[in-house]
Design a protein around this motif. Sequence first.
Motif, PDB file in Angstrom:
ATOM      1  N   ASP A  47       0.831  -1.205   0.000  1.00  0.00           N
ATOM      2  CA  ASP A  47       0.000   0.000   0.000  1.00  0.00           C
ATOM      3  C   ASP A  47       0.864   1.254   0.000  1.00  0.00           C
ATOM      4  O   ASP A  47       0.599   2.204  -0.742  1.00  0.00           O
ATOM      5  CB  ASP A  47      -0.932  -0.014   1.206  1.00  0.00           C
ATOM      6  N   ASP A  48       1.922   1.257   0.820  1.00  0.00           N
ATOM      7  CA  ASP A  48       2.820   2.406   0.869  1.00  0.00           C
ATOM      8  C   ASP A  48       3.552   2.601  -0.457  1.00  0.00           C
ATOM      9  O   ASP A  48       3.713   3.728  -0.930  1.00  0.00           O
ATOM     10  CB  ASP A  48       3.851   2.235   1.992  1.00  0.00           C
ATOM     11  N   GLN A  51       1.194   4.049  -3.016  1.00  0.00           N
ATOM     12  CA  GLN A  51       0.954   5.470  -2.745  1.00  0.00           C
ATOM     13  C   GLN A  51       2.159   6.299  -3.185  1.00  0.00           C
ATOM     14  O   GLN A  51       2.001   7.369  -3.775  1.00  0.00           O
ATOM     15  CB  GLN A  51       0.670   5.686  -1.274  1.00  0.00           C
TER      16      GLN A  51
END
Length: 65
Positions: A47-48, A51
Amino acid sequence: MTVTIQKLDEGIIVEIGQQAWLGVAASLGMSALAALRNPFSLLSRLDDIAQDLSLIHISEPTRPY
């Protein structure tokens, strides 16, 4: 801070922008180091990483209509 100046037939275009390259680079670097130690750590950082990659964009020149 980035400044882009483009010459057009009708005049010029000036674009001013700012990107947080240092923060994105540090985050991706931390992900890379963690992956070297334990490749499965990437699963918890997906997820990081997504992003961070969405924050990096290179604008394409646009022409006024």
